[in-house]
Design a protein around this motif. Structure first.
Motif, PDB file in Angstrom:
ATOM      1  N   TYR A   1     -27.245  41.070   2.732  1.00 13.49           N
ATOM      2  CA  TYR A   1     -27.266  39.846   1.928  1.00 13.49           C
ATOM      3  C   TYR A   1     -25.887  39.590   1.314  1.00 13.49           C
ATOM      4  O   TYR A   1     -25.340  38.484   1.419  1.00 13.49           O
TER       5      TYR A   1
ATOM      6  N   SER B   1     -33.637  33.685   3.248  1.00 13.84           N
ATOM      7  CA  SER B   1     -34.746  34.445   2.660  1.00 13.84           C
ATOM      8  C   SER B   1     -34.993  35.774   3.374  1.00 13.84           C
ATOM      9  O   SER B   1     -35.391  36.749   2.742  1.00 13.84           O
TER      10      SER B   1
ATOM     11  N   GLN C   1     -32.984  31.400  -2.038  1.00 16.83           N
ATOM     12  CA  GLN C   1     -33.557  31.469  -0.695  1.00 16.83           C
ATOM     13  C   GLN C   1     -32.781  30.588   0.276  1.00 16.83           C
ATOM     14  O   GLN C   1     -32.853  30.773   1.476  1.00 16.83           O
ATOM     15  N   TYR C   2     -32.061  29.614  -0.266  1.00 15.19           N
ATOM     16  CA  TYR C   2     -31.282  28.699   0.552  1.00 15.19           C
ATOM     17  C   TYR C   2     -29.867  28.620   0.009  1.00 15.19           C
ATOM     18  O   TYR C   2     -29.644  28.742  -1.184  1.00 15.19           O
TER      19      TYR C   2
ATOM     20  N   LYS D   1     -33.029  38.898   2.038  1.00 11.27           N
ATOM     21  CA  LYS D   1     -33.379  39.498   0.752  1.00 11.27           C
ATOM     22  C   LYS D   1     -33.878  40.934   0.899  1.00 11.27           C
ATOM     23  O   LYS D   1     -33.841  41.699  -0.047  1.00 11.27           O
TER      24      LYS D   1
ATOM     25  N   ASP E   1     -31.198  28.996   5.446  1.00 12.61           N
ATOM     26  CA  ASP E   1     -32.307  29.783   4.912  1.00 12.61           C
ATOM     27  C   ASP E   1     -31.889  31.249   4.996  1.00 12.61           C
ATOM     28  O   ASP E   1     -31.712  31.801   6.075  1.00 12.61           O
TER      29      ASP E   1
ATOM     30  N   ASP F   1     -34.330  29.944  -5.935  1.00 13.55           N
ATOM     31  CA  ASP F   1     -34.313  31.396  -6.136  1.00 13.55           C
ATOM     32  C   ASP F   1     -33.457  32.095  -5.084  1.00 13.55           C
ATOM     33  O   ASP F   1     -33.811  33.143  -4.554  1.00 13.55           O
TER      34      ASP F   1
END
Length: 123
Positions: free
Chosen positions: A79, A70, A104-105, A73, A68, A102
């Motif tokens: 990132y 997220s 996120q993973y 971001k 994960d 999107d």
């Protein structure tokens, strides 16, 4: 059961939220046998570059890791650095890496495990 099949076939009104039942997923969890697995699927969360060594170790140990990302971001530079590190690990072990949901993973696989880019079902 007939009501359910009728709703699928379009013979009756669509189902309402009250028509669904809760599933106790805990009853499906657990180990099927005592035999050790040759590969595990691990789940991780990375919020900072300091979290990547444990993920990298798992991939080097031959495990599939679902990460994960997220929280990353919020910091584009962090990132990019983390994703670069994870891509290098996948390349080092001749594995694979793909982003999901999107971005996120991220799923990272070890040697001899490739990820299909072809979706099953859905539109």
């Amino acid at each position: 059961m007939g009501k359910f099949l009728d709703s699928i076939m379009g013979k009756s009104a669509p189902a309402h939220q009250d028509d669904y039942m809760e599933l106790d997923l805990a009853s499906y969890e657990g180990t099927a046998s005592d035999e050790p697995a040759s590969m595990l699927v691990k789940v991780a969360q990375i919020a900072d570059i300091k979290d990547t060594p444990r993920v990298k170790d798992e991939v080097y140990n031959g495990n599939v890791v679902i990460v994960d990302i997220s929280r990353l971001k919020l910091d584009k530079i962090m990132y990019e650095r983390v994703l670069k590190d994870l891509r290098e690990v996948a390349n080092d072990v001749n594995g694979d890496i793909i982003g999901l949901g999107d971005q996120q993973y991220v799923i990272i696989t070890p040697m001899s495990v490739k990820i299909s880019r072809e979706r099953i079902g859905g539109a």
